[in-house]
Design an enzyme around this catalytic site. Structure first.
Site, PDB file in Angstrom:
ATOM      1  N   ARG A 148       0.842  -1.199   0.000  1.00 22.27           N
ATOM      2  CA  ARG A 148       0.000   0.000   0.000  1.00 22.27           C
ATOM      3  C   ARG A 148       0.881   1.256   0.000  1.00 22.27           C
ATOM      4  NH1 ARG A 148      -3.936  -2.749   3.824  1.00 22.27           N
ATOM      5  NH2 ARG A 148      -2.865  -1.781   5.567  1.00 22.27           N
TER       6      ARG A 148
ATOM      7  N   GLY B 204      -0.371 -12.667   6.591  1.00 24.59           N
ATOM      8  CA  GLY B 204       0.182 -11.357   6.921  1.00 24.59           C
ATOM      9  C   GLY B 204      -0.893 -10.486   7.529  1.00 24.59           C
ATOM     10  N   ASN B 205      -0.497  -9.236   7.856  1.00 27.10           N
ATOM     11  CA  ASN B 205      -1.427  -8.314   8.488  1.00 27.10           C
ATOM     12  C   ASN B 205      -2.272  -7.604   7.446  1.00 27.10           C
ATOM     13  OD1 ASN B 205      -2.488  -6.260  10.363  1.00 27.10           O
ATOM     14  ND2 ASN B 205      -1.095  -4.902   9.268  1.00 27.10           N
ATOM     15  N   GLU B 206      -3.578  -7.780   7.483  1.00 27.90           N
ATOM     16  CA  GLU B 206      -4.523  -7.078   6.612  1.00 27.90           C
ATOM     17  C   GLU B 206      -4.058  -7.157   5.162  1.00 27.90           C
ATOM     18  OE1 GLU B 206      -4.634  -3.116   8.177  1.00 27.90           O
ATOM     19  OE2 GLU B 206      -5.088  -3.807  10.188  1.00 27.90           O
ATOM     20  N   GLN B 207      -3.504  -8.287   4.792  1.00 31.27           N
ATOM     21  CA  GLN B 207      -2.858  -8.359   3.482  1.00 31.27           C
ATOM     22  C   GLN B 207      -2.708  -9.814   3.090  1.00 31.27           C
ATOM     23  OE1 GLN B 207      -2.111  -5.960   1.629  1.00 31.27           O
ATOM     24  NE2 GLN B 207      -0.189  -6.173   0.540  1.00 31.27           N
TER      25      GLN B 207
END
Lengths: 237, 262
Positions: A161, A200-203
Site C-alpha cells: 500500500r 500477513g497483516n490485513e494483506q
C-alpha cells in the site's frame, strides 16, 4: 500403553523419517483455552538409543490434546472458532513483542502472558509486523490457555500500500521467506496454543508465497480421512 | 559440557563494534581473543540486540524513556557498519569418541559469520530461521573453545522520513525481518533495526544419531473418548556405520506434586 519402543536401521550418513505406530488414549484430559477448562498438558519424551553406543539423543515437549477448528461465518464475515467441538467467544489482544530490545526472558514471557490470562483473554494475535514468537512464549500460552493467532512477516503498510506503492511483491527474496516460514512452522507446530497461521497483516501475501504457505500448512490427507471418519461416527452417534 | 543434551550460552558474552576491531575472526578465536570488557569490548546481551548491549553499557541512553530515542543515531544516518558487531565467548567441551556437538542459533538478525577456533562458517540471511552447525571436527583438542560471531544488520534498514509513518520508507519490507523497527503509528523507530543474536544460543551433544524436529499430532474419535497421538521424527546418522536404533516414545501425565501416571 503410552510407552512404545520401535527399532530401525539407518545407513551411514543417511537422514530418514520415522513414524511411530500411534499411541492410543482413552478419554485423555483435553487442553482447553482460558476460561473453558483446564490446560491439561502431557509430557512427551522421545529418545533414540544406538546399539553399541547407548542413548544418542532425546527430546521432550509438553503436549495438549485439543482440536481447533475455525471458519469464516458467511453471515457476519467474522472468523468463528471451535475448540474440542465447543464454540468459543474470542476475547483477544494484539501483540508485537515483549521488549523492543529483544531481551526476551522466560520470566518476562510468563509475566506478560499470565497478565493476558488474568485479563480474561483467550487469544493473542501476533501481528505480522512484529515477531514470530519464541517457543517460551508458546509454552506459557500453552500453560495459561491463550490461543495464538500467528501471522507471517507481511504487512499491508510495508508490502503493497501507500503512495508510491510499497513493495507490491513483498520481500525481495521469496525463497528466503519460504525457508524461514518452513523452519518457523517446524519450530512451533507442536504447541497446543497454536491456533491459526495467517499470511500477513490485513494483506494477502504475493500469490506464489500465499500458495506455498497454504500448501505447507494444509492438513495431511490421512487426517482429512480421519476427520471424515470422525464425522461419520458423530453422525451415527 | 558433558553428556547428551543441550547447554545454553546466555551469559559471558562480549561485544565490540566491528569498525573498532582490527583483528580478523580467525585471530579473535586463536591468537588474539579479547581478554575482558576493556574497550572496544563490552559485556554483551545475548539473547538481545546490539542496542540492548549499548544500553546495558550506558553507551546510549535507554530509548524507551522520554525522548531518549532522539539521542541515538539511526542506522540510516550512521551506516550499517555502525551497528555491525562482533560477539565473543568461550566454552569448555571435549567430546568422547562417537559424540557430536552442534552449535545452535535459534535466530539471528540478519546474517552472520561464525568463527570457532579459527574456522569460519557463514550463516545465511533471514531473521526467522534456525542455524545448526556440526562443529565436532573443529573443537579444540584441549577442550578450550573460542567462538566469535560477526552480526550484520538487515540489508535494507531504510530511512525514517521526517513525518515518520507506517514502516518508514518501507525498505525493511524487502528483507525477511520484523517490520515495526522502522517505526509505526504506535512506535518510534528502532535505531539498530533489532540487529543482533536475538534468540537462544546453545550447543547440543548427541551420539551418532540425532533426532530432528519431531512432529506430534492428535486425532479424535467417538466424541473425544478415543484419541490417538501420532508422532513422526527425522533421524540423521552421522556415523560411518549402520546405526541399529531403538526409538522410544513415552507419554506421562503429571497428576499432582510428585505423582506421575505412566
Amino acid at each position: 500403553e503410552h510407552l512404545r519402543t520401535e527399532h530401525r536401521s539407518i545407513s551411514p550418513g543417511a537422514r530418514s523419517q520415522h513414524t511411530f505406530t500411534e499411541l492410543f488414549f482413552y478419554k485423555p484430559n483435553l487442553w482447553w483455552p482460558n476460561g473453558m477448562g483446564k490446560q491439561s498438558l502431557y509430557h512427551v519424551a522421545i529418545s533414540v538409543e544406538v546399539k553399541g553406543f547407548g542413548e544418542s539423543d532425546s527430546w521432550r515437549h509438553l503436549f495438549g490434546f485439543r482440536k481447533i477448528e475455525s471458519h469464516i461465518d458467511s453471515a457476519t464475515g467474522g472468523r468463528l472458532f471451535k475448540v474440542n467441538g465447543q464454540p468459543i467467544f474470542i476475547r483477544g489482544g494484539n501483540w508485537i513483542l515483549s521488549d523492543g530490545l529483544l531481551r526476551l526472558s522466560e520470566k518476562r514471557y510468563e509475566t506478560d502472558i499470565k497478565f493476558h490470562a488474568d485479563m480474561n483473554f483467550n487469544m493473542i494475535r501476533c501481528w505480522g509486523g512484529g515477531l514470530t514468537e519464541r517457543p517460551e512464549f508458546y509454552r506459557y500460552c500453552d500453560m495459561y490457555g491463550l490461543l495464538v493467532w500467528q501471522e507471517f512477516w507481511i504487512t499491508g503498510d510495508v508490502d503493497g500500500r501507500g503512495d508510491p506503492v510499497s513493495n507490491p511483491d513483498g520481500p525481495l527474496d521469496h525463497d528466503l521467506f519460504l525457508v524461514c516460514a518452513r523452519d518457523t512452522v517446524k519450530l512451533l507446530r507442536n504447541h497446543a496454543s497454536l491456533a491459526l497461521w495467517v499470511g500477513g497483516n490485513e494483506q494477502v501475501p504475493p500469490v506464489d508465497l500465499n500458495t506455498a504457505l497454504k500448501d505447507y500448512l494444509k492438513l495431511h490427507p490421512y487426517f482429512e480421512k480421519v476427520d471424515e471418519h470422525d464425522k461419520i461416527l458423530e453422525d451415527l452417534n | 559440557i558433558a553428556g547428551i543434551g543441550k547447554t545454553r550460552f546466555d551469559s559471558g558474552w562480549l561485544a565490540a563494534r566491528s569498525t573498532e576491531v582490527e583483528l580478523t575472526g580467525a585471530q579473535l578465536t586463536t591468537t588474539h581473543p579479547p581478554t575482558g570488557a576493556d574497550p572496544p569490548w563490552m559485556e554483551a546481551v545475548v539473547p538481545g540486540t546490539v542496542l540492548a548491549t549499548l544500553v546495558k553499557n550506558k553507551a546510549v541512553p535507554d530509548p524507551f524513556y522520554g525522548l531518549n530515542n532522539e539521542a541515538i543515531i539511526d542506522i540510516a544516518d550512521s551506516g550499517r557498519e555502525h551497528y555491525t558487531f562482533w560477539f565473543f565467548t568461550t566454552f569448555q567441551c571435549k567430546l568422547p569418541e562417537a559424540q557430536h556437538l552442534d552449535l545452535n542459533f535459534r535466530a539471528i538478525n540478519y546474517s552472520a559469520e561464525v568463527y570457532l577456533n579459527g574456522n569460519k562458517k557463514v550463516l545465511p540471511k533471514g531473521m526467522f530461521r534456525r542455524h545448526q552447525l556440526d562443529v565436532t571436527d573443529i573443537l579444540h583438542p584441549n577442550g578450550q573453545n573460542m567462538l566469535a560471531v560477526l552480526v550484520h544488520p538487515p540489508d535494507h534498514p531504510g530511512k525514517i522520513p521526517p513525518e515518520g509513518g507506517q514502516g518508514g520508507d518501507h525498505e525493511i519490507g524487502k528483507d525477511v525481518a520484523t517490520q515495526y523497527v522502522q517505526g509505526w503509528d504506535w512506535m518510534a523507530p528502532i535505531r539498530d533495526r533489532n540487529t543482533g543474536i536475538w534468540d537462544e544460543v546453545s550447543v547440543s551433544v548427541t551420539g551418532p544419531v540425532k533426532l530432528i524436529d519431531p512432529h506430534l499430532v492428535s486425532s479424535f474419535f467417538d466424541n473425544y473418548k478415543r484419541v490417538y497421538l501420532h508422532c513422526t521424527t527425522e533421524l540423521e546418522n552421522r556415523s560411518t556405520r549402520v546405526a541399529e536404533c531403538s526409538l522410544s516414545i513415552e507419554v506421562t501425565a503429571e497428576l499432582e506434586g510428585n505423582f506421575t501416571l505412566i
